[in-house]
Design a protein around this motif. Sequence first.
Motif, short mmCIF file in Angstrom:
data_model
loop_
_atom_site.label_atom_id
_atom_site.label_comp_id
_atom_site.label_asym_id
_atom_site.label_seq_id
_atom_site.Cartn_x
_atom_site.Cartn_y
_atom_site.Cartn_z
N ASP A 1 1.01 4.16 -2.82
CA ASP A 1 0.71 5.55 -2.46
C ASP A 1 1.82 6.50 -2.88
O ASP A 1 1.58 7.60 -3.33
CB ASP A 1 0.48 5.69 -0.95
CG ASP A 1 -0.90 5.16 -0.54
OD1 ASP A 1 -1.81 5.16 -1.40
OD2 ASP A 1 -1.06 4.73 0.62
N GLU A 2 3.06 6.02 -2.71
CA GLU A 2 4.20 6.90 -2.96
C GLU A 2 4.51 7.08 -4.44
O GLU A 2 5.01 8.12 -4.85
CB GLU A 2 5.45 6.37 -2.25
CG GLU A 2 5.42 6.67 -0.76
CD GLU A 2 6.52 5.93 0.00
OE1 GLU A 2 7.32 5.21 -0.64
OE2 GLU A 2 6.56 6.09 1.24
N ARG A 3 4.27 6.02 -5.23
CA ARG A 3 4.62 6.14 -6.66
C ARG A 3 3.61 7.04 -7.37
O ARG A 3 2.39 6.84 -7.22
CB ARG A 3 4.61 4.76 -7.32
CG ARG A 3 5.76 3.90 -6.87
CD ARG A 3 5.87 2.69 -7.76
NE ARG A 3 7.03 1.89 -7.35
CZ ARG A 3 7.52 0.88 -8.04
NH1 ARG A 3 6.94 0.50 -9.18
NH2 ARG A 3 8.57 0.23 -7.61
N PRO A 4 4.11 7.95 -8.18
CA PRO A 4 3.21 8.85 -8.90
C PRO A 4 2.20 8.07 -9.76
O PRO A 4 1.04 8.46 -9.86
CB PRO A 4 4.15 9.67 -9.78
CG PRO A 4 5.49 9.56 -9.14
CD PRO A 4 5.53 8.25 -8.44
N ARG B 1 0.83 -1.21 0.00
CA ARG B 1 0.00 0.00 0.00
C ARG B 1 0.87 1.27 0.00
O ARG B 1 0.61 2.23 -0.71
CB ARG B 1 -0.92 -0.05 1.22
CG ARG B 1 -1.85 1.13 1.35
CD ARG B 1 -2.87 1.16 0.23
NE ARG B 1 -3.33 2.51 0.01
CZ ARG B 1 -4.58 2.85 -0.30
NH1 ARG B 1 -5.50 1.91 -0.46
NH2 ARG B 1 -4.91 4.09 -0.49
N ARG B 2 1.96 1.25 0.79
CA ARG B 2 2.81 2.43 0.88
C ARG B 2 3.49 2.71 -0.46
O ARG B 2 3.52 3.84 -0.94
CB ARG B 2 3.88 2.24 1.97
CG ARG B 2 4.42 3.56 2.49
CD ARG B 2 5.58 3.34 3.46
NE ARG B 2 6.74 2.80 2.77
CZ ARG B 2 7.47 1.79 3.22
NH1 ARG B 2 7.17 1.19 4.34
NH2 ARG B 2 8.52 1.37 2.52
N VAL B 3 4.02 1.63 -1.07
CA VAL B 3 4.68 1.81 -2.37
C VAL B 3 3.70 2.38 -3.39
O VAL B 3 4.02 3.29 -4.16
CB VAL B 3 5.28 0.46 -2.86
CG1 VAL B 3 5.71 0.54 -4.31
CG2 VAL B 3 6.46 0.07 -1.97
N HIS C 1 0.99 5.18 -9.10
CA HIS C 1 0.20 4.29 -8.24
C HIS C 1 0.12 2.87 -8.78
O HIS C 1 -0.87 2.17 -8.60
CB HIS C 1 -1.21 4.84 -8.01
CG HIS C 1 -1.21 6.20 -7.38
ND1 HIS C 1 -0.48 6.50 -6.25
CD2 HIS C 1 -1.82 7.36 -7.76
CE1 HIS C 1 -0.64 7.77 -5.94
NE2 HIS C 1 -1.45 8.32 -6.85
#
Length: 447
Positions: free
Chosen positions: A390-393, A386-388, A395
């Motif tokens: 959220d962080e990647r432009p 989920r974090r990855v 998604h």
Amino acid sequence: MDLADTTSSSVRAAKNQLLELEGVRQTYSKSDSPDLVVLDDVALKITEGEIVGLLGRSGSGKSTLLRIVSGLVTPTAGRVLWRGHTVTGPSEGISMVFQSFALFPWLTVLQNVELGLEALGVPAAERRRRAIDAIDLIGLDGFESAYPKELSGGMRQRVGFARALVVHPSLMLMDEPFSALDVLTAETLRTDLIDLWIEGRLPIKSILMVTHNIEEAVLMCDRILIFSSNPGRVAAEIAIDLIHPRNRLDPAFRQLVDDIYARMTRRAPLEKVEKPISGGFAGTGIAMALPRLSTNRLSGLIEALAQAPFNGEADLPDLAASLQLEAGELFPILEALQLMRFAELEAGDVKLTEAGQRFAAAEVDNRKRLFAEHLLAYVPLSALIRRVLDERPSHHAPFARFSEELEDYMSEDDAEQTVRTVIAWGRYGELFGYNEEMRQFNLDDPS
Ligand code: ADP
Ligand code: MG
């Protein structure tokens, strides 16, 4: 038999050690990460006249251990002694019955059974005679010229037994020999085997049987070695003093089954951060292999537990019986529920937590929400995914982004399976989506 005879034979029996393992370790090397430790410091002894059960979870290294005992695999470290001599290859006097029967489809029953004797150089006439004896003994009289495909599963496994018995091995190894059979067939075959053993009609001295079925072990064995996982080692030994024929309903039988359940569900100390693992739930962080379990299985068990007669709390053997599951199938589900704090396991009992009760009572949307909360909180891989995302432009993130990270801690297969499981759980909780074709996680179609 006179008294002197009895004495000398019991002294002989006490002395006649067949097999001894000491400090046996088995690791598999992995390219750029620490070795996978499958067995560590395994010790055991088998003497003549006993049936010993090795009871452990799937993936704990039981089959690996049997392969080592049979001389098919040389352990990374440790000693394996057969009748006092170091084992360096397949030993005469040891034979194996496999879970999958392992028969040659193009050979008849008789030819399949004779095969083991050919390798020993036994002359043809004697081969035939002994194969026919073994076939009669195991209840296949009249099927000598049948082919495996013409036989039922139970009869095929009888051929498996005949093939192991025909060499008159001192030690017969059995790797979950009944687990591919339906319940009734398995029970008939177990009982037939035990009857032959009790009557002294089996041409063998001892049996080492691997199983994940607690009741089967208590039904058949004189001693049970409880095998732990990650890495596999003998964690406890339990003597079964019940006389044969054993009755599953006998209170002493039930007590033993309960005790073993309790031992096998005893929680490992949580503070100990684990080394790389494969299978089971030992370990913390993302280095936690998850079994292939659907959310239906999880919610089904929560529901079963919440309802009468259990009303939130069950004795494990009762629960297993009521759901018609074996311990090996029940444990992974219970452990997943424990991991997610929907249930607690203690001393052979399982109890729904307050969250588990709420889940059982909730409607589907609230169930999903609760499940997602617990998934994020207690399954670190889902939080990482989920974090990855959220962080990647974009998604988006590929499957391999996570499976490769897991491979530092577990086998490729376990890593694949673990990510698959978290995909199923994450979809159910609508935490993220996954596109099968593109092998890609996303945040746009979380369903
Ligand atoms: P069990 O019979 O208790 O289910 P196994 O002995 O089959 O367990 O396997 C134990 C572990 O060892 C598993 O994680 C499996 O993936 C791993 N393993 C078994 N054989 C090999 C091998 N040849 N190479 C790498 N890993 C292996
Ligand atoms: Mg196995």
